[in-house]
Design a protein around this motif. Structure first.
Motif, PDB file in Angstrom:
ATOM      1  N   GLU A  20       0.827  -1.213   0.000  1.00  0.00           N
ATOM      2  CA  GLU A  20       0.000   0.000   0.000  1.00  0.00           C
ATOM      3  C   GLU A  20       0.857   1.256   0.000  1.00  0.00           C
ATOM      4  OE1 GLU A  20      -3.647   2.104   2.457  1.00  0.00           O
ATOM      5  OE2 GLU A  20      -3.379  -0.071   2.514  1.00  0.00           O
ATOM      6  N   VAL A  21       1.914   1.259   0.806  1.00  0.00           N
ATOM      7  CA  VAL A  21       2.815   2.419   0.852  1.00  0.00           C
ATOM      8  C   VAL A  21       3.457   2.651  -0.511  1.00  0.00           C
ATOM      9  CG1 VAL A  21       4.997   3.265   1.827  1.00  0.00           C
ATOM     10  CG2 VAL A  21       3.250   2.281   3.337  1.00  0.00           C
ATOM     11  N   ILE A  22       3.861   1.571  -1.166  1.00  0.00           N
ATOM     12  CA  ILE A  22       4.440   1.689  -2.511  1.00  0.00           C
ATOM     13  C   ILE A  22       3.409   2.246  -3.487  1.00  0.00           C
ATOM     14  CG2 ILE A  22       5.257   0.335  -4.493  1.00  0.00           C
ATOM     15  CD1 ILE A  22       6.710  -1.473  -2.457  1.00  0.00           C
ATOM     16  N   SER A  23       2.167   1.783  -3.370  1.00  0.00           N
ATOM     17  CA  SER A  23       1.108   2.257  -4.273  1.00  0.00           C
ATOM     18  C   SER A  23       0.804   3.733  -4.074  1.00  0.00           C
ATOM     19  CB  SER A  23      -0.174   1.437  -4.075  1.00  0.00           C
ATOM     20  OG  SER A  23      -0.829   1.787  -2.864  1.00  0.00           O
ATOM     21  N   LYS A  24       1.136   4.268  -2.884  1.00  0.00           N
ATOM     22  CA  LYS A  24       0.892   5.685  -2.600  1.00  0.00           C
ATOM     23  C   LYS A  24       2.055   6.570  -3.053  1.00  0.00           C
ATOM     24  CE  LYS A  24      -3.128   5.295  -0.499  1.00  0.00           C
ATOM     25  NZ  LYS A  24      -3.260   5.321   0.980  1.00  0.00           N
ATOM     26  N   GLY A  25       3.072   5.961  -3.689  1.00  0.00           N
ATOM     27  CA  GLY A  25       4.159   6.757  -4.256  1.00  0.00           C
ATOM     28  C   GLY A  25       5.443   6.788  -3.454  1.00  0.00           C
ATOM     29  N   TYR A  26       5.611   5.843  -2.521  1.00  0.00           N
ATOM     30  CA  TYR A  26       6.788   5.869  -1.653  1.00  0.00           C
ATOM     31  C   TYR A  26       7.781   4.748  -1.941  1.00  0.00           C
ATOM     32  CZ  TYR A  26       4.432   9.511   0.935  1.00  0.00           C
ATOM     33  OH  TYR A  26       3.831  10.689   1.276  1.00  0.00           O
ATOM     34  N   ALA A  27       7.743   4.215  -3.158  1.00  0.00           N
ATOM     35  CA  ALA A  27       8.695   3.158  -3.529  1.00  0.00           C
ATOM     36  C   ALA A  27      10.132   3.650  -3.436  1.00  0.00           C
ATOM     37  CB  ALA A  27       8.396   2.662  -4.946  1.00  0.00           C
ATOM     38  N   THR A  28      10.375   4.891  -3.853  1.00  0.00           N
ATOM     39  CA  THR A  28      11.730   5.447  -3.824  1.00  0.00           C
ATOM     40  C   THR A  28      12.244   5.562  -2.396  1.00  0.00           C
ATOM     41  OG1 THR A  28      11.321   6.702  -5.848  1.00  0.00           O
ATOM     42  CG2 THR A  28      13.173   7.411  -4.480  1.00  0.00           C
ATOM     43  N   GLU A  29      11.371   5.956  -1.482  1.00  0.00           N
ATOM     44  CA  GLU A  29      11.752   6.078  -0.070  1.00  0.00           C
ATOM     45  C   GLU A  29      12.142   4.714   0.494  1.00  0.00           C
ATOM     46  OE1 GLU A  29       9.898   8.746   3.297  1.00  0.00           O
ATOM     47  OE2 GLU A  29       8.686   6.935   3.078  1.00  0.00           O
ATOM     48  N   ALA A 202       1.587   4.791   8.922  1.00  0.00           N
ATOM     49  CA  ALA A 202       0.917   5.534   9.991  1.00  0.00           C
ATOM     50  C   ALA A 202       0.734   7.003   9.634  1.00  0.00           C
ATOM     51  CB  ALA A 202       1.706   5.405  11.291  1.00  0.00           C
ATOM     52  N   THR A 203       1.688   7.575   8.920  1.00  0.00           N
ATOM     53  CA  THR A 203       1.555   8.984   8.521  1.00  0.00           C
ATOM     54  C   THR A 203       0.499   9.167   7.439  1.00  0.00           C
ATOM     55  OG1 THR A 203       3.247   8.951   6.757  1.00  0.00           O
ATOM     56  CG2 THR A 203       4.007   9.379   9.017  1.00  0.00           C
ATOM     57  N   LEU A 204       0.170   8.092   6.745  1.00  0.00           N
ATOM     58  CA  LEU A 204      -0.798   8.169   5.649  1.00  0.00           C
ATOM     59  C   LEU A 204      -2.216   7.767   6.060  1.00  0.00           C
ATOM     60  CD1 LEU A 204       1.407   6.489   2.874  1.00  0.00           C
ATOM     61  CD2 LEU A 204       0.907   8.940   3.103  1.00  0.00           C
ATOM     62  N   ASN A 205      -2.338   7.083   7.202  1.00  0.00           N
ATOM     63  CA  ASN A 205      -3.640   6.543   7.620  1.00  0.00           C
ATOM     64  C   ASN A 205      -3.855   6.804   9.110  1.00  0.00           C
ATOM     65  OD1 ASN A 205      -4.585   4.672   5.152  1.00  0.00           O
ATOM     66  ND2 ASN A 205      -2.371   4.487   5.426  1.00  0.00           N
ATOM     67  N   THR A 206      -4.783   7.672   9.429  1.00  0.00           N
ATOM     68  CA  THR A 206      -4.997   8.045  10.833  1.00  0.00           C
ATOM     69  C   THR A 206      -5.547   6.897  11.679  1.00  0.00           C
ATOM     70  OG1 THR A 206      -7.187   8.909  10.247  1.00  0.00           O
ATOM     71  CG2 THR A 206      -5.350  10.488  10.292  1.00  0.00           C
ATOM     72  N   ASN A 207      -6.180   5.923  11.029  1.00  0.00           N
ATOM     73  CA  ASN A 207      -6.772   4.801  11.786  1.00  0.00           C
ATOM     74  C   ASN A 207      -5.868   3.571  11.780  1.00  0.00           C
ATOM     75  OD1 ASN A 207      -7.035   4.180   9.100  1.00  0.00           O
ATOM     76  ND2 ASN A 207      -9.070   3.220   9.321  1.00  0.00           N
ATOM     77  N   TYR A 208      -4.559   3.774  11.596  1.00  0.00           N
ATOM     78  CA  TYR A 208      -3.622   2.645  11.460  1.00  0.00           C
ATOM     79  C   TYR A 208      -3.635   1.704  12.657  1.00  0.00           C
ATOM     80  CZ  TYR A 208      -0.446   5.292  14.545  1.00  0.00           C
ATOM     81  OH  TYR A 208       0.105   5.968  15.599  1.00  0.00           O
ATOM     82  N   LEU A 209      -3.913   2.212  13.841  1.00  0.00           N
ATOM     83  CA  LEU A 209      -3.842   1.369  15.041  1.00  0.00           C
ATOM     84  C   LEU A 209      -4.882   0.257  15.036  1.00  0.00           C
ATOM     85  CD1 LEU A 209      -3.097   3.475  18.238  1.00  0.00           C
ATOM     86  CD2 LEU A 209      -1.718   1.702  17.166  1.00  0.00           C
ATOM     87  N   GLU A 210      -5.979   0.459  14.324  1.00  0.00           N
ATOM     88  CA  GLU A 210      -7.023  -0.570  14.296  1.00  0.00           C
ATOM     89  C   GLU A 210      -6.477  -1.886  13.732  1.00  0.00           C
ATOM     90  OE1 GLU A 210      -9.901  -0.039  15.805  1.00  0.00           O
ATOM     91  OE2 GLU A 210      -9.017   1.924  16.264  1.00  0.00           O
ATOM     92  N   LEU A 211      -5.604  -1.803  12.741  1.00  0.00           N
ATOM     93  CA  LEU A 211      -5.023  -3.007  12.149  1.00  0.00           C
ATOM     94  C   LEU A 211      -4.168  -3.749  13.175  1.00  0.00           C
ATOM     95  CD1 LEU A 211      -3.921  -1.579   8.676  1.00  0.00           C
ATOM     96  CD2 LEU A 211      -5.848  -3.111   9.144  1.00  0.00           C
ATOM     97  N   PHE A 212      -3.426  -3.001  13.987  1.00  0.00           N
ATOM     98  CA  PHE A 212      -2.537  -3.629  14.965  1.00  0.00           C
ATOM     99  C   PHE A 212      -3.322  -4.167  16.160  1.00  0.00           C
ATOM    100  CE2 PHE A 212       0.126  -1.109  12.325  1.00  0.00           C
ATOM    101  CZ  PHE A 212       1.308  -1.812  12.246  1.00  0.00           C
ATOM    102  N   LYS A 213      -4.379  -3.476  16.549  1.00  0.00           N
ATOM    103  CA  LYS A 213      -5.228  -3.975  17.633  1.00  0.00           C
ATOM    104  C   LYS A 213      -5.913  -5.272  17.235  1.00  0.00           C
ATOM    105  CE  LYS A 213      -6.186   0.570  19.651  1.00  0.00           C
ATOM    106  NZ  LYS A 213      -7.209   1.639  19.831  1.00  0.00           N
ATOM    107  N   ALA A 214      -6.278  -5.376  15.952  1.00  0.00           N
ATOM    108  CA  ALA A 214      -6.940  -6.584  15.472  1.00  0.00           C
ATOM    109  C   ALA A 214      -6.024  -7.797  15.556  1.00  0.00           C
ATOM    110  CB  ALA A 214      -7.403  -6.381  14.031  1.00  0.00           C
ATOM    111  N   ILE A 215      -4.732  -7.574  15.350  1.00  0.00           N
ATOM    112  CA  ILE A 215      -3.739  -8.663  15.426  1.00  0.00           C
ATOM    113  C   ILE A 215      -3.632  -9.203  16.846  1.00  0.00           C
ATOM    114  CG2 ILE A 215      -1.233  -9.056  15.433  1.00  0.00           C
ATOM    115  CD1 ILE A 215      -1.139  -7.558  12.777  1.00  0.00           C
ATOM    116  N   ALA A 216      -3.775  -8.322  17.821  1.00  0.00           N
ATOM    117  CA  ALA A 216      -3.610  -8.727  19.210  1.00  0.00           C
ATOM    118  C   ALA A 216      -4.823  -9.497  19.731  1.00  0.00           C
ATOM    119  CB  ALA A 216      -3.370  -7.490  20.070  1.00  0.00           C
ATOM    120  N   ASN A 217      -5.953  -9.394  19.045  1.00  0.00           N
ATOM    121  CA  ASN A 217      -7.184 -10.033  19.523  1.00  0.00           C
ATOM    122  C   ASN A 217      -7.330 -11.454  18.969  1.00  0.00           C
ATOM    123  OD1 ASN A 217      -7.904  -7.724  20.929  1.00  0.00           O
ATOM    124  ND2 ASN A 217      -8.914  -6.816  19.128  1.00  0.00           N
TER     125      ASN A 217
END
Length: 217
Positions: A20-29, A202-217
């Motif tokens: 997803e990060v690559i698709s948003k234009g950050y492949a070079t980074e 995380a800088t691109l998606n304000t709700n990023y924590l939901e993905l990590f919380k789901a992993i812990a459950n």
């Protein structure tokens, strides 16, 4: 070496977020981080990355991004510590006109002075031998900034910035380093690249924590 069950889910999540990060234009980074090798770091790159890390501390990346080109020009585009120190007062005055934080600008100049006095070859040798603990002796290099600099010059470390700390807490790890180490073990990706992908997402998606919380459950 056994890894926690959530590490396997994190590894799958990592590849998803990387795409997803690559698709948003950050492949070079990402490619930049993948290609950094400490043995190839030059004095110019070291001075530039040190300045970036110091200026970025406690500030939004977008603010520093807008100012960094002009600040670099003031410091002769980091051509050499010798040139900067030879024009120290001019660099200080011009830099403060662009970025009015005397503590940070002074720290950059003090590190330039140390590179000038010791020689970059000697400093790089100490970084190889001692790693992050050596970086901590530089001005403004605290627990987080020293790891940020280490990552930016090719060491396989994760920096505990606010986004990473929140992710770590959400999935039950003790540190960003431990979490990224486990993912690296499973994926073969470098710790610093894993750190970058998670942070950038995380800088691109304000709700990023939901993905990590789901992993812990």
């Amino acid at each position: 070496m056994a890894v926690p069950e959530q590490a396997k889910r994190l590894a799958l999540l990592y590849f998803k977020l990387k795409r997803e990060v690559i698709s948003k234009g950050y492949a070079t980074e990402i490619a930049w981080q993948e290609d950094i090798v400490l043995k190839d770091i030059t004095e110019i790159e070291f001075l530039k990355e040190t300045a970036w890390v110091i200026l970025s501390s406690g500030m939004r990346e977008s603010i520093i991004q807008r100012k960094f080109k002009d600040i670099s020009n003031v410091f002769y585009n980091w051509e050499s510590a010798s040139l900067i120190i030879s024009n120290r007062e001019e660099c200080m005055a011009n830099a403060l006109n662009l970025f009015n934080n005397e503590r940070k600008i002074s720290a950059i100049l003090k590190i330039c002075e140390q590179v000038y006095l010791q020689g970059f070859t000697e400093i790089k040798r100490y970084i190889f031998e001692q790693g992050v603990p050596y970086l901590k002796q530089f001005p403004f290099m605290g627990p987080a900034t020293s790891l940020h600099l280490a990552k930016n010059i090719g060491l396989s470390v994760a920096k505990p910035d606010r986004h990473m700390v929140r992710m770590v807490n959400a999935v039950g790890y003790n540190s960003a380093q431990a979490m990224c180490d486990d993912i690296a073990l499973l994926t073969g990706e470098d710790v610093a690249v894993i750190d970058l992908v998670f942070w950038r997402y995380a800088t691109l998606n304000t709700n990023y924590l939901e993905l990590f919380k789901a992993i812990a459950n």
